[in-house]
Design a protein around this motif. Sequence first.
Motif, PDB file in Angstrom:
ATOM      1  N   GLY A 109      60.577 -18.199 -26.663  1.00 25.51           N
ATOM      2  CA  GLY A 109      60.836 -18.834 -25.230  1.00 25.51           C
ATOM      3  C   GLY A 109      61.899 -19.897 -25.493  1.00 25.51           C
ATOM      4  N   LYS A 164      51.997 -20.989 -24.313  1.00 24.81           N
ATOM      5  CA  LYS A 164      52.025 -20.773 -25.713  1.00 24.81           C
ATOM      6  C   LYS A 164      53.315 -21.288 -26.256  1.00 24.81           C
ATOM      7  CE  LYS A 164      51.664 -17.353 -29.307  1.00 24.81           C
ATOM      8  NZ  LYS A 164      53.232 -17.422 -29.974  1.00 24.81           N
ATOM      9  N   ASP A 165      54.451 -20.978 -25.820  1.00 26.75           N
ATOM     10  CA  ASP A 165      55.694 -21.740 -26.245  1.00 26.75           C
ATOM     11  C   ASP A 165      55.673 -23.114 -26.241  1.00 26.75           C
ATOM     12  OD1 ASP A 165      56.366 -19.443 -27.650  1.00 26.75           O
ATOM     13  OD2 ASP A 165      57.250 -18.600 -25.977  1.00 26.75           O
ATOM     14  N   TRP A 217      56.865 -25.342 -23.958  1.00 25.77           N
ATOM     15  CA  TRP A 217      57.724 -25.963 -22.888  1.00 25.77           C
ATOM     16  C   TRP A 217      57.252 -25.660 -21.601  1.00 25.77           C
ATOM     17  CZ3 TRP A 217      60.333 -22.417 -19.784  1.00 25.77           C
ATOM     18  CH2 TRP A 217      60.329 -21.188 -20.081  1.00 25.77           C
ATOM     19  N   ASN A 224      45.029 -20.330 -14.718  1.00 29.19           N
ATOM     20  CA  ASN A 224      44.215 -19.340 -15.560  1.00 29.19           C
ATOM     21  C   ASN A 224      43.847 -20.206 -16.863  1.00 29.19           C
ATOM     22  OD1 ASN A 224      47.182 -19.333 -15.592  1.00 29.19           O
ATOM     23  ND2 ASN A 224      46.808 -18.020 -17.488  1.00 29.19           N
ATOM     24  N   PRO A 225      42.480 -20.164 -17.251  1.00 25.09           N
ATOM     25  CA  PRO A 225      42.032 -21.049 -18.284  1.00 25.09           C
ATOM     26  C   PRO A 225      42.749 -20.588 -19.443  1.00 25.09           C
ATOM     27  CG  PRO A 225      40.260 -19.646 -17.311  1.00 25.09           C
ATOM     28  CD  PRO A 225      41.543 -19.808 -16.240  1.00 25.09           C
ATOM     29  N   ASP A 226      43.151 -19.199 -19.826  1.00 30.68           N
ATOM     30  CA  ASP A 226      43.722 -18.818 -21.054  1.00 30.68           C
ATOM     31  C   ASP A 226      45.029 -18.961 -21.233  1.00 30.68           C
ATOM     32  OD1 ASP A 226      44.442 -16.968 -19.042  1.00 30.68           O
ATOM     33  OD2 ASP A 226      43.795 -15.138 -20.039  1.00 30.68           O
ATOM     34  N   HIS A 227      45.741 -20.044 -20.395  1.00 27.98           N
ATOM     35  CA  HIS A 227      47.200 -20.163 -20.370  1.00 27.98           C
ATOM     36  C   HIS A 227      47.860 -20.573 -21.802  1.00 27.98           C
ATOM     37  CE1 HIS A 227      46.830 -24.608 -20.780  1.00 27.98           C
ATOM     38  NE2 HIS A 227      45.905 -24.547 -20.020  1.00 27.98           N
ATOM     39  N   ALA A 228      46.993 -21.049 -22.793  1.00 27.86           N
ATOM     40  CA  ALA A 228      47.351 -21.068 -24.112  1.00 27.86           C
ATOM     41  C   ALA A 228      47.798 -19.766 -24.839  1.00 27.86           C
ATOM     42  CB  ALA A 228      46.565 -22.109 -25.097  1.00 27.86           C
ATOM     43  N   ALA A 229      46.997 -18.875 -24.307  1.00 29.14           N
ATOM     44  CA  ALA A 229      47.212 -17.414 -24.875  1.00 29.14           C
ATOM     45  C   ALA A 229      48.484 -16.814 -24.633  1.00 29.14           C
ATOM     46  CB  ALA A 229      46.008 -16.413 -24.740  1.00 29.14           C
ATOM     47  N   PHE A 230      49.166 -17.066 -23.735  1.00 29.39           N
ATOM     48  CA  PHE A 230      50.368 -16.303 -23.184  1.00 29.39           C
ATOM     49  C   PHE A 230      51.663 -17.142 -23.017  1.00 29.39           C
ATOM     50  CE2 PHE A 230      46.808 -14.508 -20.554  1.00 29.39           C
ATOM     51  CZ  PHE A 230      46.577 -13.526 -21.196  1.00 29.39           C
ATOM     52  N   GLU A 258      54.094 -13.147 -20.394  1.00 28.61           N
ATOM     53  CA  GLU A 258      52.932 -12.394 -20.431  1.00 28.61           C
ATOM     54  C   GLU A 258      51.970 -12.652 -19.331  1.00 28.61           C
ATOM     55  OE1 GLU A 258      52.946 -11.768 -25.140  1.00 28.61           O
ATOM     56  OE2 GLU A 258      52.043 -13.561 -24.516  1.00 28.61           O
ATOM     57  N   TYR A 306      49.657 -11.248 -14.553  1.00 30.84           N
ATOM     58  CA  TYR A 306      48.446 -11.459 -13.546  1.00 30.84           C
ATOM     59  C   TYR A 306      48.864 -11.410 -12.095  1.00 30.84           C
ATOM     60  CZ  TYR A 306      45.463 -13.602 -16.867  1.00 30.84           C
ATOM     61  OH  TYR A 306      44.141 -13.899 -17.656  1.00 30.84           O
ATOM     62  N   ALA A 309      52.619 -31.640 -22.956  1.00 31.18           N
ATOM     63  CA  ALA A 309      51.935 -30.541 -23.470  1.00 31.18           C
ATOM     64  C   ALA A 309      50.436 -31.434 -24.084  1.00 31.18           C
ATOM     65  CB  ALA A 309      52.443 -29.872 -24.735  1.00 31.18           C
TER      66      ALA A 309
END
Lengths: 417, 297
Positions: free
Chosen positions: A70, A194-195, A197, A246-252, A256, A260, A391
């Motif tokens: 990214g 995830k990246d 930034w 979305n609570p799983d934002h760190a996964a994507f 990705e 959603y 972050a």
Amino acid sequence: MKRFKGLSLLLSVLLVLSLGTLAFSQEKGVIEIFSWWTAGGEAEGLQALFDIYNRLYPDVEIINATVAGGAGAHAKAVLKTRMLGGDPPDTFQVHAGKELIDTWVKTGFMEPLTDLFESEGWVEVMPKGILDIVSYEGDYWSVPVNIHKANVLWYNKQIFADNGLNPPQTFDEFFEIADKLQEQGIIPFVLGTKDGWEAAHVFETVLIAKLGAEGYSGLWTGETKWSDPGVTEALETFKKMVTYVNPDHAAFTWDEAYEYIIDGKGAMSIMGDWVAGYFFSKEYTDFGWVPVPETAGIFDALSDSFGLPKGCKNRDNVINFLKVLGSKEGQEAFNLKKGSIPARTDINKDLFDDYQKSVMEDWEKDVIVPSVMHGAAAAEGWVTEFKDVIALFVARPDIEVTQKALVQVAERAGVAQ
Amino acid sequence: MKKTKEEKILTFLFILPSVILIAVFVYGFIGWTGWISLTNWKDVVPDFTFVGFRNYIDLFHNLRFQIGLKNILVFTVLFLVVSIAIGLFLAILLDRKVRFENVFRSIYLFPMAISFIVTGVVWRWMLNPGTATTGSLGINMLLDKIGLGFLKSGWYTDPNVGIKAVVIPAVWQMSGYVMAMYLAGIRGIPQELSEAAQVDGASNWQVYRYIILPLLQPITLGAVIILTHISLKIFDLVVAMTGAGIGFSCDVPALFMYDTTFRGNFFAQGAAIATILLIFVAILIIPYLRHGLREGS
């Protein structure tokens, strides 16, 4: 039908003739083109450029040196080791603005391209806003291939229609809508971090909203202080926005996370308009867009460009590639796929999608501000520390501590507070 | 056996090339990195102005570095304890003369052959918790299905778990290796010892507790050294799996080093982090090497 055939024949003859004027060249050898364009629309855009180049210079072999990741984080690492090690790629992707000027031009790694800009007539067909950010001390240093708008709020039209909602103009409306959607079990605000930034990208647009064009631009020159109450307000707004993600934002990664929206599970998101290219490549058309709330009339701009490093091994081939990049045909082919708009203003607008047409209009009438997360506004060191502070803020939303950290980061970057 | 003079010269000549190469490419560059960490190099163009230990002092005041240090400590301890426990357990099981031992041994050992990048990507998907709208995904879905839903977690997307979630794939990958070390160790212990104990009426448990485990001490030490130095340098797994995580909850010093050097152009700061990591590993390795060398002579 017959007449149509005749017309198409005429067109193809014209095409061949126009190519004839560019003259098939005898250039041989290789050209190594370095970029971080590996995903959907951007890779297709790059390929479109290669196709044109291959047609004009069939004997030159293109080495497509890409490094995924990214906003080019990993590509830039590879690039730096190569440049410092005296093994520059023939030409490389670089964000126009501070990233180009501070990292590579001031430090003497690049060759000026002023002659090329003049002989190809780019000075006349590219707007001043973009020429300014590729110039330093009276010379031009890289060829911008596109313009991206970073302050766009994307939304799923279907969800908005189903719930009788209108896209938000202000942050108050944004939060109202978000509350309603949350009750419906829809993710109001989609984010992928995830990246590292992406959150800072969103925050950058909130800063613009709260400080205005002049106030925001001043942050990077020292005219606006980071202790400004506008910054506090931006942090407060951003803190509240984060509660709707979305609570799983760190996964994507960002792309990705956009699944959603495509799947109709998420409603809104803030990102630059490479999202349009991503949606095109996914054949998803049901998306709507508005400026990020409270930023209407402001264009948060960034531009990808290619330059000519000193000591590259295939200089003539690079010059030819840069000519393709700056040509009308090249800019059209690339941007149709990438989702951005051409840096040239004399292109055929009818070829483009509705979204891109709207951005072209914005580009002509909006106030332009430089994007920080995409290299236009500040030197890379500042950008890196800025994104780290934000972050951290996502996890520890302490406004006072964060604002202090932002002040310190600016001081370290040499901008007095 | 006494060496003649010619033999001595010959030996010296044979090892000379590798000595030179290592001196330049290992110790030379370590020295160079150490020197850079004392300079003011924070742009793509080197600036060798000497600034003393300023970079180190700044680092220890840097919140991201503090979090990274804490994370690497938590990661190392958990990774060590769990890998060694599982490795030892598997080795003892295999030592019980199970059928198809070869097959099991290979299965346990295979993960080690995979690159950390691959492991990281796969586990990123498996440990993706899912959201209310998608329902549980990956491991969480599995836990739901087998009725252990209460064990569900946000894994690495939960800042309170963070780096601890990265321990799972790391253990998955390396515990087979620890098992192989222990298995070799157990097989190296003369049968007579445990047989003699059994004749004296020792139970299985006592045989392991008082005979085998004490004799495996050198293996444990070796495993600790190997795992710790992998753990302190961990980078690829974190990059592929989580990145720095929410609020740097998955961050490690090596990732910070990469970020600050190549994204931020703070080359001196990056070199300082590298030096600190080297010191950590050295604190661990040097006593081991001295111990090993003394035994060797």
